[in-house]
Design a protein around this motif. Structure first.
Motif, PDB file in Angstrom:
ATOM      1  N   GLY A   6       0.803  -1.224   0.000  1.00  0.00           N
ATOM      2  CA  GLY A   6       0.000   0.000   0.000  1.00  0.00           C
ATOM      3  C   GLY A   6       0.829   1.264   0.000  1.00  0.00           C
ATOM      4  N   PHE A   7       1.904   1.289   0.787  1.00  0.00           N
ATOM      5  CA  PHE A   7       2.719   2.504   0.876  1.00  0.00           C
ATOM      6  C   PHE A   7       3.446   2.801  -0.425  1.00  0.00           C
ATOM      7  CE2 PHE A   7       5.602  -0.880   1.900  1.00  0.00           C
ATOM      8  CZ  PHE A   7       6.848  -0.482   1.459  1.00  0.00           C
ATOM      9  N   MET A   8       3.583   1.781  -1.315  1.00  0.00           N
ATOM     10  CA  MET A   8       4.242   1.994  -2.601  1.00  0.00           C
ATOM     11  C   MET A   8       3.242   2.365  -3.687  1.00  0.00           C
ATOM     12  SD  MET A   8       7.153  -1.011  -2.699  1.00  0.00           S
ATOM     13  CE  MET A   8       5.982  -2.367  -2.525  1.00  0.00           C
ATOM     14  N   GLU A   9       2.015   1.899  -3.565  1.00  0.00           N
ATOM     15  CA  GLU A   9       1.023   2.078  -4.627  1.00  0.00           C
ATOM     16  C   GLU A   9       0.100   3.275  -4.424  1.00  0.00           C
ATOM     17  OE1 GLU A   9      -1.155  -1.545  -4.787  1.00  0.00           O
ATOM     18  OE2 GLU A   9       0.604  -2.797  -5.188  1.00  0.00           O
ATOM     19  N   ILE A  10      -0.113   3.669  -3.166  1.00  0.00           N
ATOM     20  CA  ILE A  10      -1.097   4.709  -2.857  1.00  0.00           C
ATOM     21  C   ILE A  10      -0.395   5.965  -2.375  1.00  0.00           C
ATOM     22  CG2 ILE A  10      -3.103   5.297  -1.438  1.00  0.00           C
ATOM     23  CD1 ILE A  10      -3.590   2.253  -1.151  1.00  0.00           C
ATOM     24  N   LYS A  11      -0.738   7.090  -2.961  1.00  0.00           N
ATOM     25  CA  LYS A  11      -0.143   8.358  -2.569  1.00  0.00           C
ATOM     26  C   LYS A  11      -0.889   8.951  -1.374  1.00  0.00           C
ATOM     27  CE  LYS A  11       1.602   9.626  -7.158  1.00  0.00           C
ATOM     28  NZ  LYS A  11       1.602  10.666  -8.228  1.00  0.00           N
ATOM     29  N   ARG A  12      -0.180   9.740  -0.605  1.00  0.00           N
ATOM     30  CA  ARG A  12      -0.797  10.437   0.522  1.00  0.00           C
ATOM     31  C   ARG A  12      -1.866  11.384   0.004  1.00  0.00           C
ATOM     32  NH1 ARG A  12       0.617  12.601   5.956  1.00  0.00           N
ATOM     33  NH2 ARG A  12      -0.381  14.641   6.153  1.00  0.00           N
ATOM     34  N   LYS A  13      -2.976  11.399   0.693  1.00  0.00           N
ATOM     35  CA  LYS A  13      -4.081  12.287   0.346  1.00  0.00           C
ATOM     36  C   LYS A  13      -4.473  13.096   1.567  1.00  0.00           C
ATOM     37  CE  LYS A  13      -8.875  12.312  -1.362  1.00  0.00           C
ATOM     38  NZ  LYS A  13     -10.013  11.471  -1.806  1.00  0.00           N
ATOM     39  N   GLU A  14      -4.682  14.381   1.358  1.00  0.00           N
ATOM     40  CA  GLU A  14      -5.093  15.249   2.453  1.00  0.00           C
ATOM     41  C   GLU A  14      -6.620  15.336   2.504  1.00  0.00           C
ATOM     42  OE1 GLU A  14      -2.997  16.572   4.515  1.00  0.00           O
ATOM     43  OE2 GLU A  14      -1.096  16.216   3.465  1.00  0.00           O
ATOM     44  N   ILE A  15      -7.144  15.653   3.679  1.00  0.00           N
ATOM     45  CA  ILE A  15      -8.579  15.882   3.778  1.00  0.00           C
ATOM     46  C   ILE A  15      -8.935  17.165   3.027  1.00  0.00           C
ATOM     47  CG2 ILE A  15      -8.887  14.666   5.953  1.00  0.00           C
ATOM     48  CD1 ILE A  15      -8.761  17.343   7.381  1.00  0.00           C
ATOM     49  N   THR A  16     -10.159  17.271   2.612  1.00  0.00           N
ATOM     50  CA  THR A  16     -10.614  18.445   1.876  1.00  0.00           C
ATOM     51  C   THR A  16     -10.703  19.649   2.800  1.00  0.00           C
ATOM     52  OG1 THR A  16     -11.923  17.054   0.390  1.00  0.00           O
ATOM     53  CG2 THR A  16     -12.466  19.391   0.469  1.00  0.00           C
TER      54      THR A  16
END
Length: 498
Positions: A6-16
């Motif tokens: 997961g840490f390699m495939e998914i980028k960090r996303k911030e809350i809106t």
């Protein structure tokens, strides 16, 4: 762990977050929360390290690294990833009494120590935490926990900030009768009057206070110990007392013109602004109203940023923030390696709002105020500054030196001093006859006992100005010590037995 890659495939996303120029028109929270799906994806980024530094909770290079309340972060990240929300909530509540507060206002030292953050953006731990507790309230999972029995022991807690509330929650669950004394008209301490509504909605604070009431905790407002009630009467009426009065003695700037009308402490400004928001009949005094004024905030921390955001919403003409230190680097310096808290340049919510409004970063670095200047009526009209150079002596000790020719005069009708606190306020400490140490922190180490019999201390009153997570840590730990003192032993969770 959940998703191995997961840490390699998914980028960090911030809350809106609401758009800066829109949110400065009101006092509502500027940040939203994750959807269930987004939180699940972000939870999948957690590596479930064999040695998770995210909850080490210790001081490195003078700053907090990891979570001081030792949240079981990898566990509830994995549960969120798998959609097991109720279990994630149970894990979170094992260590954190008030995730709805920390999930909004904690600076997230856990993320600075996240292993993913060695090379990539950290897991969004703080936002996942907020989502778990928000969902818990939405689903009706958060209900009053009525203690199973009563010990017959009575405990008084002085101060209703996060340390006092955490201590009260733990002591109440242990079966003791708890009464909190608060000099203000509402509970919460700086949660209510120090943190602006756009960061932490006061309805969220009040929701938790009402829950604590339902669980049996008593609150006494408008009561200042040593003035409205004596320390002797409290000690005579209770089996033990816990001082959670905070560190509210302001650090001042004793400069020429300091007594000018318009030079005020930041916390007085924030408190009064929130009072007018919560009470329709309350009016802010003209001296503390930023509307149409040139505002200068002295101090580069979170309190200063909150002053900026508040002044923006009051309609300030201009805003500048002064910081003593040079601008931080964009990336970690060589001496600031993981897992220490990353000392890097960032734009807080207030700075983004100001940049959108005024078209530039409003912060000034390596600057020192020299004096305040008034008009004929004693009202502030300007202040003088000089730029500073940070240097080191032959022993490697840093010091600041004025740079000749960099003097400047700034127009200002409101200056807010936000350079921190020196320790507890003397009246209540004197009332109980407790001794203080460096920075007026209470001499209450080891078992949290003060020098006064049956009187304990926790939070900023004991350790000095610190973070909300340290306050909750202190409240939980002092509860263990007082419970053991009253009962001979304790079953409350502690760092020592986690």
């Amino acid at each position: 762990m959940g998703k191995a890659t997961g840490f390699m495939e998914i980028k960090r996303k911030e809350i809106t977050k609401r758009k800066p120029l829109e949110r400065i028109k009101d006092w509502q929270e500027y940040a939203g929360t994750f959807s269930d799906e987004a939180a699940s994806q972000q939870g999948a980024r957690c590596m479930d390290c064999s040695i998770p530094f995210c909850h080490i909770g210790m001081e490195i290079e003078g700053a907090t690294s990891g979570c001081p309340i030792y949240n079981l972060i990898p566990e509830w990240n994995d549960l969120v990833y798998k959609g097991r929300w109720r279990e994630a909530l149970d894990r979170l509540m094992k260590t954190n009494n008030f995730p709805e507060f920390t999930g909004r206002v904690c600076p997230a030292p856990c993320e600075g120590s996240c292993t993913v953050a060695i090379h990539d953006p950290a897991v969004t731990i703080k936002n996942i935490e907020q989502k778990i507790i928000d969902k818990g309230f939405e689903e009706g999972w958060i209900e009053p926990r009525i203690p199973a029995g009563c010990t017959g022991k009575k405990v008084a807690i002085i101060g209703s900030g996060p340390a006092g509330l955490a201590a009260a929650d733990q002591m109440n669950q242990a079966g003791h009768e708890v009464t909190i004394y608060e000099r203000a008209d509402r509970a919460g301490g700086l949660l209510t009057y120090g943190i602006p509504n756009m960061k932490l909605d006061k309805g969220i604070v009040e929701r938790r206070i009402q829950l604590l009431r339902q669980e049996g905790i008593h609150f006494v407002f408008h009561t200042e110990v040593g003035k409205d009630v004596s320390a002797e009467d409290i000690k005579a009426s209770f089996d033990s007392v816990i001082l959670c009065t905070g560190a509210q003695k302001h650090r001042d700037l004793p400069l020429e013109g300091r007594d000018s009308k318009g030079v005020r402490f930041a916390m007085d400004y924030l408190t009064r602004s929130t009072e007018t928001l919560l009470d329709d009949e309350a009016e802010i005094e003209e001296e503390l109203n930023a509307a149409g004024k040139d505002v200068i905030v002295i101090g580069g921390g979170d309190t200063g940023a909150d002053c900026i955001a508040t002044a923006m919403r009051q309609g300030a003409k201009s805003i500048v923030q002064f910081g003593k230190h040079p601008q931080l680097p964009v990336k970690r310096a060589d001496h600031n390696q993981w897992p220490a808290f990353p000392q890097v340049f960032s734009l807080e919510y207030a700075h983004k709002e100001a940049e959108e409004k005024f078209g530039e970063d409003i912060r000034e670095y390596s600057i020192q105020t020299q004096k305040f200047v008034t008009d004929e009526q004693g009202k502030l009209k300007a202040l003088h500054t000089v730029q500073m150079a940070k240097k080191q002596d032959e022993n490697g000790v840093s010091f600041f030196e004025e740079i000749p020719g960099t003097e400047k005069v700034w127009p200002a009708q409101l200056v807010l001093i936000a350079i921190g606190f020196e320790g507890g306020e003397e009246p209540v400490l004197d009332a109980f006859g407790v001794k203080t140490m460096q920075k007026r922190a209470l001499a209450a180490y080891g078992e949290f006992k003060t020098t006064a019999e049956n009187v304990f201390a926790a939070g900023d009153a004991r350790r000095g100005q610190s973070l909300i997570v340290w306050a909750i840590n202190e409240g939980r730990e002092v509860a263990c010590q007082v419970d053991a003192y009253l009962m001979g032993s304790t079953s409350l969770p502690s760092v020592a037995n986690m």
